[in-house]
Design a protein around this motif. Structure first.
Motif, PDB file in Angstrom:
ATOM      1  N   GLN A 278      24.146  43.030   1.692  1.00  0.00           N
ATOM      2  CA  GLN A 278      23.293  44.189   1.930  1.00  0.00           C
ATOM      3  C   GLN A 278      22.079  44.185   1.003  1.00  0.00           C
ATOM      4  OE1 GLN A 278      23.784  46.291   4.593  1.00  0.00           O
ATOM      5  NE2 GLN A 278      21.667  46.786   4.054  1.00  0.00           N
ATOM      6  N   THR A 279      22.264  43.766  -0.230  1.00  0.00           N
ATOM      7  CA  THR A 279      21.138  43.674  -1.157  1.00  0.00           C
ATOM      8  C   THR A 279      20.105  42.677  -0.659  1.00  0.00           C
ATOM      9  OG1 THR A 279      22.537  44.262  -3.036  1.00  0.00           O
ATOM     10  CG2 THR A 279      20.476  43.123  -3.527  1.00  0.00           C
ATOM     11  N   ASP A 282      18.263  44.238   2.271  1.00  0.00           N
ATOM     12  CA  ASP A 282      17.308  45.241   1.794  1.00  0.00           C
ATOM     13  C   ASP A 282      16.040  44.583   1.258  1.00  0.00           C
ATOM     14  OD1 ASP A 282      19.110  47.209   2.479  1.00  0.00           O
ATOM     15  OD2 ASP A 282      19.831  47.534   0.433  1.00  0.00           O
ATOM     16  N   ARG A 283      16.199  43.462   0.577  1.00  0.00           N
ATOM     17  CA  ARG A 283      15.037  42.754   0.045  1.00  0.00           C
ATOM     18  C   ARG A 283      14.159  42.242   1.175  1.00  0.00           C
ATOM     19  NH1 ARG A 283      11.210  42.562  -3.677  1.00  0.00           N
ATOM     20  NH2 ARG A 283      10.526  40.445  -4.189  1.00  0.00           N
ATOM     21  N   ARG A 285      13.937  43.424   4.168  1.00  0.00           N
ATOM     22  CA  ARG A 285      13.284  44.576   4.803  1.00  0.00           C
ATOM     23  C   ARG A 285      12.091  45.049   3.980  1.00  0.00           C
ATOM     24  NH1 ARG A 285      18.883  47.715   6.562  1.00  0.00           N
ATOM     25  NH2 ARG A 285      19.112  46.675   8.614  1.00  0.00           N
ATOM     26  N   ALA A 286      12.221  45.023   2.672  1.00  0.00           N
ATOM     27  CA  ALA A 286      11.106  45.410   1.813  1.00  0.00           C
ATOM     28  C   ALA A 286       9.928  44.452   1.982  1.00  0.00           C
ATOM     29  CB  ALA A 286      11.552  45.456   0.352  1.00  0.00           C
ATOM     30  N   ASN A 289       8.178  45.308   5.201  1.00  0.00           N
ATOM     31  CA  ASN A 289       7.357  46.498   5.016  1.00  0.00           C
ATOM     32  C   ASN A 289       6.039  46.151   4.322  1.00  0.00           C
ATOM     33  OD1 ASN A 289       9.288  48.118   6.198  1.00  0.00           O
ATOM     34  ND2 ASN A 289      10.216  48.749   4.266  1.00  0.00           N
ATOM     35  N   ASN A 312      17.758  42.957  10.546  1.00  0.00           N
ATOM     36  CA  ASN A 312      18.003  42.481   9.177  1.00  0.00           C
ATOM     37  C   ASN A 312      16.780  41.766   8.602  1.00  0.00           C
ATOM     38  OD1 ASN A 312      17.945  39.862  10.223  1.00  0.00           O
ATOM     39  ND2 ASN A 312      20.112  39.454   9.903  1.00  0.00           N
ATOM     40  N   SER A 381      15.036  36.520   0.652  1.00  0.00           N
ATOM     41  CA  SER A 381      15.386  37.512  -0.370  1.00  0.00           C
ATOM     42  C   SER A 381      15.270  36.943  -1.775  1.00  0.00           C
ATOM     43  CB  SER A 381      16.807  38.031  -0.143  1.00  0.00           C
ATOM     44  OG  SER A 381      17.753  36.973  -0.132  1.00  0.00           O
TER      45      SER A 381
END
Length: 402
Positions: A278-279, A282-283, A285-286, A289, A312, A381
């Motif tokens: 998940q970490t 999240d990376r 996805r950042a 963005n 993802n 990531s």
């Protein structure tokens, strides 16, 4: 050290380390497209398995990884194998693909999806994509299955690929397949940890597959998995993956099997990665963005599949309309390659591949356009803040020059 990347553009034009590029400072270390993200946790899992004296084939770490992936996806069964391609091959065999059968395959995909169909003895029929997401076009699929039904042909399976970690439109695809009586296999090689609504990638269709190759969202170095709620199908895949050995004390074989099981050591590596999954998502996805913000003010550009909260973000691909921008995706790719920043076009469509030139294809031109107008940007990531700052600065310099 990160492995050498095979996902770059214009590598021959990359300056030697320490060589300045005109108008820039020295380009710095290579920035990969999607390099593995490994650390002390994975090392501890691998070392524990090594010291257990059970390297493989399979073993307790393999069985534990199967249980953990099945629980995360929300399915009952999982079979860990040596690659995502092996998982596709087994899934197809389990659903009856073979000589004199056809399998529907998206034309916008990596060759492994189509290759596995050929391994089974079946023949691929390619279908074009939705231009917004790059995933299988439900309307074109419905037209094809209807036409085949009128001639008495029922495909062994439909393969749907979750491009760049964005789930295909299963709300439309599954009813189309069910009406035609054709099972759907979800090729979620790129999509572990993604989802659509309340359902996780890997939970759609009769079965699904994941890839744990070195550049995927998580890695076992090389590996893959079949997941399904169908106990008989999972058992068949497991049987074939272990050389189809019968459960007797001597070696007895009633089927042709394959040496496809995932080793205990590699499964241990995957278990460490799964803790951090998940970490890592999240990376990524950042990073997406950041790219969306960077290109928000650039008319004629868009991020493929942008706005999907369940993605993802395995890869972020930029689509460019050169008639609007005055520049094309390949120019941006060459600019970044000159600064030791890896990029890659979207997949070259399967119906354009010489090896599949004689196969039937139902095309709208969407995949051809994405291949011609897209570039995938560094998305791993493992990238540091300074890495992505360097990528953003290189892109800004390119845009300023135009």
């Amino acid at each position: 050290m990160n492995p050498p990347s095979s996902t770059h553009t214009a590598r021959a034009n990359v300056p030697a380390p320490g060589t300045a590029t005109r108008g820039d400072a020295a380009p710095g270390p290579r920035i990969g497209l999607s390099d593995p993200d490994l650390g002390p946790l994975e090392e501890s899992f691998l070392l524990r398995a090594f010291r257990s004296g059970w390297p493989g084939p399979a073993g307790p770490e393999t069985e534990a990884l199967e249980a953990e992936i099945a629980a995360r996806v929300g399915v009952r069964h999982a079979v860990a194998v040596s690659s995502g391609t092996a998982a596709l091959h087994l899934a197809l065999l389990g659903l009856g693909a073979g000589p004199d059968r056809i399998v529907v395959v998206p034309t916008l995909t990596f060759a492994a999806t189509a290759n596995a169909v050929v391994y089974s003895g079946a023949r691929p029929v390619f279908v074009d994509c939705d231009p917004v997401t790059g995933n299988l076009d439900p309307a074109l699929l419905a037209d094809l299955l209807g036409r085949l039904a009128r001639t008495g042909v029922r495909p062994a399976a439909v393969l749907a690929v979750d491009i760049n970690g964005t789930c295909a439109d299963y709300a439309r695809l599954l009813p189309v397949c069910e009406a035609a009586g054709v099972p759907l296999i979800e090729d979620a090689a790129q999509a572990l940890g993604a989802g659509s609504g309340d359902a996780a990638a890997g939970s759609f269709g009769r079965c699904a597959i994941f890839s744990f190759s070195w550049n995927k969202i998580m890695t076992t170095s090389a590996g893959g998995m079949v997941v399904s709620d169908d106990a008989a199908l999972a058992a068949r895949c497991r049987h074939l993956s272990t050389q189809a050995r019968e459960p007797v004390v001597h070696y007895e074989h009633r089927d042709i099997g394959y040496n496809y099981r995932l080793s205990n050591l590699l499964a241990a590596l995957g278990r460490g990665q799964l803790v951090r999954l998940q970490t890592m998502i999240d990376r990524r996805r950042a990073l997406r963005n950041r790219y969306e913000t960077l290109f928000a003010g650039v008319p004629g550009t868009r991020i493929l599949g942008a706005g999907d909260p369940g993605a993802n973000c395995w890869l972020t691909s930029l689509v460019v309309e050169p008639d609007v921008t005055g520049w094309d995706a390949a120019q941006l790719g060459r600019h970044l390659a000159g600064r030791r920043i890896d990029t890659r076009p979207m997949w070259k469509p399967m119906h354009r591949q010489p090896v599949f030139a004689t196969c039937e294809a139902v095309v709208s031109g969407a995949a051809d356009r994405l291949f011609a107008t897209s570039v995938s940007l560094p998305s791993g990531s493992v990238l540091t803040d300074s890495d992505i700052d360097r990528v953003a600065a290189a892109i800004a310099r390119f845009l300023d020059g135009r």
